[in-house]
Design a protein around this motif. Structure first.
Motif, PDB file in Angstrom:
ATOM      1  N   SER A   8       0.873  -1.195  -0.040  1.00  0.00           N
ATOM      2  CA  SER A   8       0.126  -0.093  -0.017  1.00  0.00           C
ATOM      3  C   SER A   8       0.889   1.157   0.232  1.00  0.00           C
ATOM      4  O   SER A   8       0.482   2.275  -0.732  1.00  0.00           O
ATOM      5  CB  SER A   8      -1.065   0.111   1.306  1.00  0.00           C
ATOM      6  N   ARG A   9       1.985   1.260   0.616  1.00  0.00           N
ATOM      7  CA  ARG A   9       2.569   2.503   0.868  1.00  0.00           C
ATOM      8  C   ARG A   9       3.869   2.630  -0.123  1.00  0.00           C
ATOM      9  O   ARG A   9       4.489   3.643  -0.344  1.00  0.00           O
ATOM     10  CB  ARG A   9       3.223   2.624   2.304  1.00  0.00           C
ATOM     11  N   ASP A 102      15.380   6.700   1.768  1.00  0.00           N
ATOM     12  CA  ASP A 102      14.874   6.627   2.922  1.00  0.00           C
ATOM     13  C   ASP A 102      13.508   6.184   2.703  1.00  0.00           C
ATOM     14  O   ASP A 102      12.532   6.561   3.088  1.00  0.00           O
ATOM     15  CB  ASP A 102      14.581   8.032   3.538  1.00  0.00           C
ATOM     16  N   PRO A 103      13.313   4.781   2.530  1.00  0.00           N
ATOM     17  CA  PRO A 103      12.160   4.154   2.300  1.00  0.00           C
ATOM     18  C   PRO A 103      11.379   4.106   3.498  1.00  0.00           C
ATOM     19  O   PRO A 103      10.259   3.669   3.459  1.00  0.00           O
ATOM     20  CB  PRO A 103      12.604   2.487   1.899  1.00  0.00           C
ATOM     21  N   ALA A 104      12.012   4.183   4.972  1.00  0.00           N
ATOM     22  CA  ALA A 104      11.012   4.380   6.043  1.00  0.00           C
ATOM     23  C   ALA A 104      10.481   5.527   6.136  1.00  0.00           C
ATOM     24  O   ALA A 104       9.489   5.506   6.884  1.00  0.00           O
ATOM     25  CB  ALA A 104      11.923   3.779   7.293  1.00  0.00           C
ATOM     26  N   GLY A 105      10.969   6.632   5.685  1.00  0.00           N
ATOM     27  CA  GLY A 105      10.367   7.819   5.693  1.00  0.00           C
ATOM     28  C   GLY A 105      10.486   8.608   7.023  1.00  0.00           C
ATOM     29  O   GLY A 105       9.553   9.193   7.088  1.00  0.00           O
ATOM     30  N   HIS A 119      14.843   1.907  12.746  1.00  0.00           N
ATOM     31  CA  HIS A 119      13.656   2.862  11.929  1.00  0.00           C
ATOM     32  C   HIS A 119      13.693   1.827  10.526  1.00  0.00           C
ATOM     33  O   HIS A 119      12.891   2.097   9.744  1.00  0.00           O
ATOM     34  CB  HIS A 119      14.082   4.276  11.371  1.00  0.00           C
ATOM     35  N   SER A 120      14.753   1.357  10.223  1.00  0.00           N
ATOM     36  CA  SER A 120      15.011   0.603   8.927  1.00  0.00           C
ATOM     37  C   SER A 120      14.682  -0.869   8.979  1.00  0.00           C
ATOM     38  O   SER A 120      14.650  -1.419   7.711  1.00  0.00           O
ATOM     39  CB  SER A 120      16.270   0.945   8.176  1.00  0.00           C
TER      40      SER A 120
END
Lengths: 763, 150
Positions: A8-9, A102-105, A119-120
């Motif tokens: 989804s994201r 920065d795929p975790a945003g 975070h990752s």
């Protein structure tokens, strides 16, 4: 270019482009942007997993490596879910581009705050799994079987029915030519169960070991470019000082010196942030010549307002501000009533001075601002802030600035602040050539960002049974937010949130935490573990003093005060906006139980309580920081003359889910040495506004002879099912108080001020 | 004119003979494995061998190498398989890695003269080499391992 959307994201793409590689990964840029890059080898830079026809897997690391092992840890996560063979992977360092890398945003690739893994972790798993999923689909198509009939295992793809297998490389062309879009309703690729992990949770050596042992690893000053100029800068000795005049005639006589130019001072009303503050640059063809040239400059500085910054006075003002307090940050129960009713009141003051980072590699950056895009090569913890501040310095759009990250020869927070890249950018534009700005050690020590000096006044009420009925803690320290808001005199939620407002003693019914006000007169900036250092020092020292006052064993006493609650509800004590390292308390609660658990573990593993010979002692401290729980037991052996050694240190760490236990051990070993420097070595002082120290002779750090050489790390697995927490910083704060408590146990001399001096032990 | 061998190759330099070996190898030869840390012989990051002895390249002028032999980390072993380098990898010593060229050169010079050093001899020899990541414990172990192999 085939595109699949299966989450989804995020979106994943597969691309062959003009290359012979399959590229898989996360991207957040709109597809037209990627489509425009089709056929351009640069298009592959968008992605996290690349596979060549020979099966070589290239994994992207988008965090900065400064010794914490992130270039090993992040690829371990990707490779595990990908089912890649570790011996067939290589790591590619991504440049600064948060939309892609920065795929975790969550943090725009800023590598600080001990947050890369926490975070990752999840998104790296998803990226690895998504890549594996595509390979499995490609193999299924190649064999003409259903996707469910194929699985990946250690760099090969297997058919369940026949047992036939092919190498990852053998499906690259098929994967690249097929429509891999499983549709919007396709389930997310399956993630492995922890029991299936091949690399996560296992010891892995550093990916760059060979390069680092052969001199081939590339750091900031190792980037070479055609026509590169080298610059060193004379900077004002006093913060925000300005150039009055200079004479460069002697410097310009030297062979190898091309020019001497002014780096304009920042406008007086512009906050320092990470901006270049100005100076006089000597530019030439080699470092030796420009360094000598700088020595020959004749400069007259206007010192400006901070010439009044004198440690002797400033430190005393901090002590008085801590006594005065004023702003209540946490208020539980009725502290005043408890002191009224107390049988015994214990009071103490603690002081921790300014420190500076001293990474072995001083700041250095190379910038080519002669064409667009402007290109930066730098050992930076913050590639996108580096782009931002360089763009601002040059008056251009950030989109026109690239930042390539070299290895960092240590960071410790200094390299989050890209003032040195701004200097190189300004000079490159000025001289029309790529410029490397090299900071010397003197520059690093005298023109740095400093760990906040601080004073703490702590007072406790005890009843007739020695029970602590109230804890009143006042802290004063200059705020790092003065970098943005120079007039700010109050500490921030971030600063008190680092191990002070979250004082873990749940069984004390009355607690008040206050801050005093102070001016900030130098660049104060974060330094490995930040304000946790002074907070852990005061809290763990003072609780030890209370145990002595109550006639209790410190271990039992601390465990009793901490209790075993699952969560500490700070909101109930009136704490507004608990910072919690930028994360929610729902996801990362403060857990007294985990802290107590770590403390018990270290007591057991360190043989705490065994009888020691005269002159020896063991001290304990425990502290939560960056969501991890660390307990440290330091042993000291003190000689007659007050000199001492640290024969053994035990550390228990609960960092939740972890990736590389070998990496944890290394970080904790190193954190103890870092803490040892804080406890025993140099301090930064100012006189007439200028830093008095200049190099390792007068700003000492731990060497082999005074460092702990037997650090035993005990990774506590009890809460491993929880989220990953920090590792790079949490080992530092408990070391100094554990050492001070050990010295007390050995000598009955109480250390309340760092660094520890022979006078303190002989007094 | 200063003449010397560096990593086995004969070279000469007709620039400023006071230029420290550090800046000669880095800026003139492009041998970047030798690192700048302090410029005052206080940290050891720049350690190279001059005629087999460990010296601080940041304060040793190139003139001191006249008719002598310089070895940098790049020349310690052509394949990077010197026992000290192997021991460094075995013990997984480096964190950031920046000081490690100097540490390895210092350790190699120690073992060349003292093949079986005591812990105190190791500590004394390595005292001038700072590691801010704090890898001393592993350095000590790696030197001992290397000593068992040379």
């Amino acid at each position: 270019m085939a595109t699949i959307r299966n989450m989804s994201r995020r979106q994943f793409i597969a691309s062959s482009g003009a290359t012979t590689a399959l590229v898989l990964g996360a991207q957040l840029a709109p597809n037209p942007v990627l489509a425009a890059l089709k056929g351009n080898p640069a298009a592959i830079l968008n992605h996290f997993v690349k596979i060549d026809l020979d099966g070589t897997v290239t994994l992207t690391c988008s965090r900065s490596e400064m010794g914490q092992g992130v270039r090993t840890g992040m690829p371990m996560i990707l490779a595990d879910e990908l089912e890649a063979d570790w011996n067939r992977i290589q790591v590619w360092q991504a440049p600064g581009d948060p939309e892609k890398y920065d795929p975790a945003g969550k943090d725009a690739q800023n590598t600080d705050g001990s947050r890369s893994t926490r975070h990752s972790f999840q998104v790296m798993r998803e990226l690895g799994a998504a890549a594996r999923d595509i390979l499995e689909r490609a193999a299924a198509e190649q064999w003409g079987v259903d996707r469910s009939a194929v699985y990946a295992d250690r760099h090969r793809l297997y058919r369940r029915d026949t047992g036939d297998s092919v190498d990852f490389g053998d499906v690259v062309e098929t994967a690249a030519d097929m429509d891999l879009n499983p549709g919007p309703d396709a389930p997310a690729p399956r993630l492995k169960q922890p029991s299936e992990w091949r690399y996560i949770g296992k010891d892995m050596p550093v990916i760059d070991n060979r390069d680092m042992s052969t001199g081939r690893a590339v750091y900031g000053a190792d980037v070479d470019l055609p026509n590169l100029k080298i610059a060193v800068i004379a900077r004002p000795p006093v913060y925000r000082g300005r150039l009055r005049r200079f004479d460069a005639s002697e410097a310009l006589k030297l062979d190898g010196v091309d020019s001497v130019v002014e780096v304009p001072a920042l406008a007086t009303d512009t906050p320092a942030q990470f901006r270049a503050l100005g100076g006089v640059a000597v530019i030439g063809s080699n470092t030796w010549s420009v360094t000598r040239g700088r020595d020959l400059l004749d400069i007259d500085w206007d010192d400006g307002p901070f010439v009044t910054h004198e440690s002797a006075n400033y430190d005393q003002a901090l002590v008085e501000a801590a006594r005065k307090g004023g702003k209540r940050m946490r208020d539980r129960g009725s502290v005043d009533d408890a002191f009224e009713a107390a049988d015994n009141v214990v009071e103490a003051e603690y002081f921790v001075p300014y420190f500076t980072h001293t990474p072995m590699e001083p700041p250095v950056a190379t910038v080519d601002a002669t064409s667009t895009p402007v290109r930066i090569w730098a050992p930076t913890q913050a590639p996108n802030e580096t782009r931002q501040y360089v763009a601002e310095a040059l008056g251009i759009d950030m989109a026109d600035v690239e930042c390539h990250i070299t290895l960092l020869g240590g960071g410790f927070g200094r390299k989050s602040k890209p003032d040195f890249a701004c200097e190189a950018a300004l000079l490159s534009r000025e001289v029309g050539a790529p410029v490397r700005v090299q900071w010397t050690r003197e520059d690093e020590i005298q023109n740095g960002y400093y760990h906040a000096a601080s004073a703490q006044h702590v007072k406790a009420a005890l009843d007739k049974d020695g029970k602590v009925t109230a804890w009143h803690h006042c802290m004063a320290a200059p705020t790092l937010f003065a970098l943005w808001n120079p007039g700010q005199r109050d500490s921030s939620n971030l600063e008190v949130g680092m191990g002070l407002v979250d004082l873990p003693y749940t069984r004390i019914p009355n607690i008040r935490i206050e801050t005093g006000q102070t001016d900030t007169m130098i660049r104060v900036g974060w330094y490995r573990s930040v304000n946790n250092i002074q907070h852990a020092f005061a809290i763990n020292s003072f609780v030890n003093e209370l145990a002595v006052a109550a006639g209790r064993d410190p271990l039992e006493f601390m465990l009793e005060l901490i209790g075993d609650d699952d969560e500490l509800d700070l909101a109930a004590d009136g704490v507004e906006e608990f910072w919690n390292y930028g994360d929610t308390v729902e996801e990362w609660p403060v857990s007294p139980k985990r802290l107590a658990n770590a403390l018990r573990a270290v007591a057991e593993r360190s043989d705490y309580g065994e009888k020691l010979p005269p002159g020896q002692g063991i001290g304990l401290a425990c502290h939560r920081s960056f969501h991890s729980y660390v307990a440290t037991a330091v042993r000291v052996a003190v000689a007659e003359d007050g000199t001492f050694t640290v024969p053994r240190v035990d550390v228990a760490i609960d960092c939740g889910r972890y990736v590389n236990p070998e990496g944890i051990r290394k970080q904790i070993e190193g954190a103890c040495v870092y803490g040892n420097s804080i406890a025993r070595n140099g301090k930064i002082t100012t006189r007439r506004g200028a830093v008095e120290q200049s190099n390792f002779h007068d700003y000492s750090v731990s060497r082999m002879s005074d460092a702990p050489l037997d650090v035993r790390v005990h990774v506590v697995d009890d809460f491993i099912h929880l989220r990953p927490c920090g590792v790079g910083e949490p080992g530092v704060p408990p070391y100094a108080p554990a050492l001070a408590n050990a010295l007390y146990a050995a000598t009955r001399k109480r250390i309340r001020s760092l660094p520890i001096t022979a006078e303190q032990l002989s007094a | 004119m200063v003449s010397f061998k560096i990593n086995g190759v004969r070279r000469s330099f007709d620039g400023d003979p006071n230029m420290p070996i550090l800046w000669y190898v880095r800026d003139e030869l492009g041998l970047a494995g030798t690192k700048f840390g302090c410029g005052r012989a206080l940290c050891g990051a720049c350690t190279v061998h001059l005629n087999g002895s460990a010296v601080r390249a940041c304060v040793t002028p190139i003139a001191a190498a006249n008719e002598g032999e310089i070895t940098t980390i790049e020349g310690l072993d052509p394949a990077g398989e010197h026992p000290v380098q192997r021991a460094w990898r075995q013990h997984n010593v480096p964190q950031c890695g920046y000081c490690q060229s100097g540490q390895i050169m210092q350790a190699a010079a120690l073992l060349a003269t003292t093949p079986k050093p005591s812990d105190t001899q190791i500590s004394n020899a390595m005292q001038g080499n700072i590691c801010r990541c704090g890898t001393y414990q592993r350095i000590l172990a790696a030197v001992k391992t290397a000593a068992s192999e040379v």
